[in-house]
Design an enzyme around this catalytic site. Structure first.
Site, PDB file in Angstrom:
ATOM      1  N   HIS A 199      -2.148  12.381  -5.411  1.00 17.39           N
ATOM      2  CA  HIS A 199      -2.382  12.283  -6.859  1.00 17.39           C
ATOM      3  C   HIS A 199      -3.898  12.294  -7.045  1.00 17.39           C
ATOM      4  CE1 HIS A 199      -3.357   8.140  -5.935  1.00 17.39           C
ATOM      5  NE2 HIS A 199      -2.152   7.955  -5.430  1.00 17.39           N
ATOM      6  N   HIS A 235      -6.096  10.102  -4.713  1.00 13.89           N
ATOM      7  CA  HIS A 235      -6.363  10.663  -3.377  1.00 13.89           C
ATOM      8  C   HIS A 235      -7.470  11.710  -3.475  1.00 13.89           C
ATOM      9  CE1 HIS A 235      -1.995   9.525  -2.533  1.00 13.89           C
ATOM     10  NE2 HIS A 235      -2.635   8.969  -1.525  1.00 13.89           N
ATOM     11  N   SER A 283      -0.534   6.094  -8.187  1.00  7.16           N
ATOM     12  CA  SER A 283       0.097   5.721  -6.927  1.00  7.16           C
ATOM     13  C   SER A 283       1.218   6.708  -6.621  1.00  7.16           C
ATOM     14  CB  SER A 283       0.697   4.305  -7.050  1.00  7.16           C
ATOM     15  OG  SER A 283       1.592   4.059  -5.990  1.00  7.16           O
TER      16      SER A 283
HETATM   17  P1  AMP Z   1      -1.943   6.100   0.579  1.00  9.79           P
HETATM   18  O1  AMP Z   1      -1.608   7.541   0.705  1.00  9.79           O
HETATM   19  O2  AMP Z   1      -1.209   5.405  -0.527  1.00  9.79           O
HETATM   20  O3  AMP Z   1      -1.916   5.363   1.882  1.00  9.79           O
HETATM   21  O4  AMP Z   1      -3.474   6.054   0.102  1.00  9.79           O
HETATM   22  C1  AMP Z   1      -4.487   6.686   0.827  1.00  9.79           C
HETATM   23  C2  AMP Z   1      -5.826   6.232   0.310  1.00  9.79           C
HETATM   24  O5  AMP Z   1      -5.920   6.539  -1.082  1.00  9.79           O
HETATM   25  C3  AMP Z   1      -6.029   4.709   0.422  1.00  9.79           C
HETATM   26  O6  AMP Z   1      -7.374   4.444   0.799  1.00  9.79           O
HETATM   27  C4  AMP Z   1      -5.744   4.222  -0.975  1.00  9.79           C
HETATM   28  O7  AMP Z   1      -6.400   3.021  -1.297  1.00  9.79           O
HETATM   29  C5  AMP Z   1      -6.294   5.383  -1.787  1.00  9.79           C
HETATM   30  N1  AMP Z   1      -5.708   5.353  -3.132  1.00  9.79           N
HETATM   31  C6  AMP Z   1      -4.409   5.421  -3.457  1.00  9.79           C
HETATM   32  N2  AMP Z   1      -4.251   5.325  -4.798  1.00  9.79           N
HETATM   33  C7  AMP Z   1      -5.495   5.189  -5.322  1.00  9.79           C
HETATM   34  C8  AMP Z   1      -6.013   5.032  -6.639  1.00  9.79           C
HETATM   35  N3  AMP Z   1      -5.217   4.988  -7.706  1.00  9.79           N
HETATM   36  N4  AMP Z   1      -7.344   4.932  -6.788  1.00  9.79           N
HETATM   37  C9  AMP Z   1      -8.169   4.969  -5.703  1.00  9.79           C
HETATM   38  N5  AMP Z   1      -7.752   5.107  -4.446  1.00  9.79           N
HETATM   39  C10 AMP Z   1      -6.437   5.208  -4.250  1.00  9.79           C
END
Ligand code: AMP
Length: 280
Positions: A34, A37, A185
């Site tokens: 999203h 990312h 998210s």
């Molecule tokens: P994930 O794929 O959910 O493991 O996230 C991968 C990275 O993206 C992690 O460092 C998360 O903290 C970051 N991330 C996910 N959602 C957001 C968001 N809304 N704002 C900033 N960073 C995000």
């Protein structure tokens, strides 16, 4: 952009780049991109000579009853978006590659493992610290990017990196929100329209907290009751926790200190667990 799924090959590629004396940026993810990312990907691309992004839905950070099986995935779309952002290498290992038969080595960061999200998700951060350590050893990045939406994860990775002497710096990236204020998210895809409208009240409560602080209300318990009251008015939202904490230690504080504090919460709506926070 090259997509690589074995540890041997990604190491060889990065080694070949390194001899050119270039800087390597790294963004570990679980995919289903999203705009949050993409903020991380773009930061890395702008600050490093090459950027490596991993996509791996890490089974050991999910609890037994969690959504590992249904976690959303779309590698084709993710690859297209990563390429558009200017990513050089997409690392997409499978489970056997990361955790071969008999795998039994884990990394634990004490101090943050009995508070906030760790209480409802015992073992989750051990899974996160283990996979991030493995990825750091594979990619050997100069800079690694982590989102502040997962604030506890960011602090755990920061501490682990310092204490285990990984050479990478840990670069925080601010929370990306959708137009309605909900923190972006991958799990938002689970929400119905109605649930989404209710979920927005989590951010509204945090905004209200910031407003109260700016007007001089610094007592944590007053801020927490104000936020709780707002959230409790939405019966579909089940608060898991809500705290006002020190931004680094993530431990409760009695009074907000300007620039050093954080309001942080987790809640469930239906079967979807959401987290959010704001620095105050
Ligand atoms: P994930 O794929 O959910 O493991 O996230 C991968 C990275 O993206 C992690 O460092 C998360 O903290 C970051 N991330 C996910 N959602 C957001 C968001 N809304 N704002 C900033 N960073 C995000």
């Amino acid at each position: 952009m090259q997509t690589i799924s074995t540890i041997k090959e990604i190491k060889e590629k990065i080694f070949a780049e390194r001899v050119k004396n270039i800087s390597v940026g790294f963004v570990p993810t679980m995919g289903y991109f999203h705009h949050g990312h993409l903020d991380l990907l773009k930061r890395s691309v702008s600050e490093n000579d090459i950027t490596v992004v991993s996509i791996f839905v890490n089974p050991i950070q999910f609890l037994q009853n969690e959504d590992l099986g249904s976690y959303p995935r779309d590698l084709t779309r993710d690859s297209m978006l990563a390429e558009k952002c200017g990513v050089d290498y997409l690392f997409t290992p499978d489970e056997d590659e990361m955790y071969p038969q008999g795998f039994n080595s884990f990394v634990e960061v004490k101090g943050y493992d009995d508070i906030l999200c760790a209480k409802a998700r015992p073992g989750h951060f051990k899974g996160v610290a283990t996979i991030v350590s493995k990825l750091f050893n594979i990619v050997e990045p100069d800079k690694s990017y982590f989102g502040l939406k997962d604030y506890q994860q960011f602090r755990i990775v920061e501490k682990m990196t310092k204490e285990l002497n990984f050479k990478t710096s840990i670069e925080p990236v601010g929370i990306a929100r959708d137009i309605d204020g909900l923190a972006a998210s991958s799990r938002n895809s689970y929400l119905s329209n109605e649930e989404r409208q209710k979920a927005v009240f989590l951010h509204k409560a945090l905004l209200e907290c910031s407003r109260h602080v700016s007007e001089g209300q610094l007592i944590s318990k007053n801020l927490i009751s104000m936020m709780k009251e707002m959230i409790d008015k939405v019966p579909q939202l089940q608060l898991e926790y809500i705290h006002v904490v020190d931004r680094v230690l993530l431990r409760d504080i009695e009074k907000v200190e300007s620039g050093k504090s954080l309001a942080i919460l987790a809640a469930k709506i239906g079967n979807t667990r959401l987290i959010d926070n704001t620095e105050i």
